[in-house]
Design a protein around this motif. Structure first.
Motif, PDB file in Angstrom:
ATOM      1  N   PRO A   2       0.814  -1.226   0.000  1.00 22.95           N
ATOM      2  CA  PRO A   2       0.000   0.000   0.000  1.00 22.95           C
ATOM      3  C   PRO A   2       0.842   1.267   0.000  1.00 22.95           C
ATOM      4  CG  PRO A   2      -0.898  -1.597   1.550  1.00 22.95           C
ATOM      5  CD  PRO A   2       0.423  -2.139   1.107  1.00 22.95           C
ATOM      6  N   ILE A   3       2.021   1.227   0.665  1.00 22.67           N
ATOM      7  CA  ILE A   3       2.887   2.411   0.680  1.00 22.67           C
ATOM      8  C   ILE A   3       3.338   2.753  -0.734  1.00 22.67           C
ATOM      9  CG2 ILE A   3       5.081   3.335   1.523  1.00 22.67           C
ATOM     10  CD1 ILE A   3       4.794   1.584   3.976  1.00 22.67           C
ATOM     11  N   LEU A   4       3.638   1.715  -1.514  1.00 17.80           N
ATOM     12  CA  LEU A   4       4.129   1.935  -2.868  1.00 17.80           C
ATOM     13  C   LEU A   4       3.076   2.576  -3.764  1.00 17.80           C
ATOM     14  CD1 LEU A   4       6.307  -1.152  -3.851  1.00 17.80           C
ATOM     15  CD2 LEU A   4       7.038   1.183  -3.398  1.00 17.80           C
ATOM     16  N   LEU A   5       1.802   2.353  -3.452  1.00 18.95           N
ATOM     17  CA  LEU A   5       0.750   2.951  -4.274  1.00 18.95           C
ATOM     18  C   LEU A   5       0.810   4.473  -4.258  1.00 18.95           C
ATOM     19  CD1 LEU A   5      -2.282   0.641  -3.375  1.00 18.95           C
ATOM     20  CD2 LEU A   5      -1.103   0.787  -5.571  1.00 18.95           C
ATOM     21  N   ILE A   6       1.343   5.035  -3.189  1.00 18.17           N
ATOM     22  CA  ILE A   6       1.433   6.486  -3.069  1.00 18.17           C
ATOM     23  C   ILE A   6       2.627   7.028  -3.839  1.00 18.17           C
ATOM     24  CG2 ILE A   6       1.621   8.398  -1.415  1.00 18.17           C
ATOM     25  CD1 ILE A   6       0.465   6.512   0.698  1.00 18.17           C
ATOM     26  N   ALA A   7       3.687   6.212  -3.965  1.00 18.32           N
ATOM     27  CA  ALA A   7       4.961   6.690  -4.500  1.00 18.32           C
ATOM     28  C   ALA A   7       4.849   7.279  -5.909  1.00 18.32           C
ATOM     29  CB  ALA A   7       5.993   5.570  -4.461  1.00 18.32           C
ATOM     30  N   PRO A   8       4.170   6.630  -6.873  1.00 22.39           N
ATOM     31  CA  PRO A   8       4.090   7.242  -8.211  1.00 22.39           C
ATOM     32  C   PRO A   8       3.406   8.598  -8.200  1.00 22.39           C
ATOM     33  CG  PRO A   8       3.483   4.918  -8.294  1.00 22.39           C
ATOM     34  CD  PRO A   8       3.555   5.291  -6.855  1.00 22.39           C
TER      35      PRO A   8
END
Length: 509
Positions: A2-8
């Motif tokens: 879920p954290i990676l979903l914010i990165a882009p």
């Protein structure tokens, strides 16, 4: 995850990452998260059935890849590039994915899947005596044909699994323990064949390079320098290639890299140390929990969990030397297997299970529809590079491709390298530079900067191109070496160095 979903999206706001790259990354990560939730939410019987289906698919893919590998090495004149991919590396198998390391990782997964199917009794009562050793030898043989050093390390991982996992059947353990011997036998056989017929044997030349690739060690050193300059927030999700290419590195590897070829370093340099270390710590904790759950489980569930963990571990090994999880055909099965390994040991409440089923059903339908749309969307860009019969003019195909939701930066590359140097080509260059930069694009970038009057930045791009030591730089600056009698009255922009170095973020505009 879920954290990676914010990165882009953070990279969109902070680093001007093109929206198409943000959407494609977000869709891929969301699909992986959905599959992980699906794997962890299944009850014991459904989990076993789903994992068995995955293993049948991996076994079939492994057998087909074995066949393709044999043809590519022993009958290299047969592949036509359509039904069977040609190998661009003499003496090495590349499979249908055209990358030896990817082929080796798929074969490793096929080995794990075969062990599960044999241990679950799906290949016959006595399969561990004949079928399993035969299939494992075939897959190990194809790994030798791929000459993948990562694959050969993976074979040792299989042997360690056979030595440590006492819940496997005795025949399965013995077959796994024999895989290093299979590797040695396959090596000897192919080496003898190559020597007798003066054929190329890719594994010998590959291992002669040593345990590590010099270019990959160099890219890791460059990434470390970038990380030291951007320790807190990194360079931004998806921005490593742009940051690395546009930062002076006189001793850089001459190949164009869009990843660091190491998952922890990739996360660190793009997301910064605080977030990447947090993510790696959570990932390590989840993997440890999965290992403990596989040891505490009993019966058929224990075998399911352990084989799922092995799928994750093998692709994790590959991720320390490459970037396989940036490819959907590795990320999706890995996420599903990790979800299965992380499933609670106790059965979930029936109410929660029903709610999860509805959520996953809706998500699955959306994923299917999105996949079909992505194929259609991709074909709009394919038409630029592989035009169909009675194709529209190139400029029109590029314009259509630039409206692609997920793949517009690939169309921007065509615009940047085919349009006359100027503002339109420059804008396309600066967008596609967030995706992948190569020598051809750098030449077009420099010429477009010159066309709009930004000569100093154009010279800076030429200086970065020089570091790659390719023929494109020599061609671009050939006139700079002309004798005085032949020199032009006005010196060309590429013949002088830039007045200063530019921070890579300054090259986005």
């Amino acid at each position: 995850m879920p954290i990676l979903l914010i990165a882009p999206w953070a990279s969109l706001l902070r680093e001007q990452l093109p929206l198409s790259l943000v959407l494609s990354s977000s869709a891929l990560l969301a699909a992986a998260l959905l599959l992980q939730l699906a794997g962890s939410g299944l009850r014991s019987d459904a989990r076993r059935a789903a994992f068995e289906a995955l293993c049948w698919g991996l076994l079939a893919a492994g057998l087909l890849s074995l066949l393709v590998s044999l043809i590519q090495v022993f009958l290299p004149e047969v592949p036509d590039g359509h039904w069977i991919a040609r190998s661009g590396i003499p003496g090495r198998a590349v499979g249908s994915m055209r990358q030896p390391n990817h082929l080796a990782s798929l074969l490793m997964w096929a080995c794990v899947a075969t062990v599960y199917l044999v241990d679950a009794g799906r290949l016959g009562a006595k399969a561990e005596r004949i079928v399993l050793p035969a299939l494992l030898f075939g897959f190990v043989f194809a790994i030798v044909l791929s000459a993948s050093r990562t694959g050969m390390l993976g074979v040792l991982m299989l042997a360690a699994w056979g030595g440590l996992d006492r819940k496997l059947q005795r025949g399965s353990r013995l077959a796994l323990l024999a895989t290093p011997l299979m590797l040695a036998l396959a090596w000897w056989g192919v080496s003898a064949w190559a020597s007798a017929g003066h054929h190329a044997f890719g594994a010998e030349s590959r291992l002669a390079e040593g345990a590590g690739s010099p270019s990959r060690l160099a890219i890791l050193a460059n990434a470390w320098e970038l990380l030291k300059r951007n320790p807190w927030l990194g360079v931004g999700w998806g921005e490593f290639n742009l940051a690395w290419t546009m930062t002076p590195f006189p001793n850089r590897p001459i190949a164009f890299f869009d990843h660091t070829h190491n998952l922890p370093m990739q996360l660190a340099v793009e997301l910064g140390l605080p977030l990447s270390l947090t993510m790696l710590a959570l990932l390590g904790w989840a993997l440890w929990w999965a290992l403990r759950a596989s040891m505490r489980a009993s019966g058929s569930d224990a075998v399911v969990r352990r084989c799922a963990v092995l799928l994750v571990l093998t692709i994790g090994l590959h991720s320390l030397l490459e970037y396989p999880l940036w490819y959907a055909y590795f990320l999706m099965p890995a996420a599903f297997a990790f979800g299965i390994a992380l499933a609670p040991l106790e059965p979930a409440p029936s109410g929660g299970s029903s709610a999860l089923k509805r959520l996953l059903g809706a998500g699955g339908a959306l994923l299917l529809a999105g996949s079909l749309f992505a194929v259609w969307d991709y074909l709009q860009v394919v038409a630029i590079y592989v035009p169909p019969e009675e194709a529209t003019p190139l400029s029109q195909r590029i314009a259509v491709g630039q409206r692609s939701l997920f793949f517009s930066t690939q169309a921007d590359y065509a615009a940047a390298t085919t349009l006359p140097p100027g503002p339109q080509a420059l804008a396309a260059t600066q967008r596609t530079a967030h995706n992948l930069i190569d020598a051809r694009l750098m030449v077009a970038w420099a010429r477009s900067l010159h066309a709009v009057g930004d000569d100093d930045r154009a010279r800076y791009v030429v200086q970065r191109l020089r570091e790659f030591r390719g023929s494109e730089y020599a061609q671009l600056t050939a006139e700079c070496e002309a004798p005085p009698a032949e020199a032009k009255a006005v010196r060309s922009f590429q013949c002088d160095p830039p007045q200063r170095d530019y921070e890579w973020r300054e090259m986005r505009r």
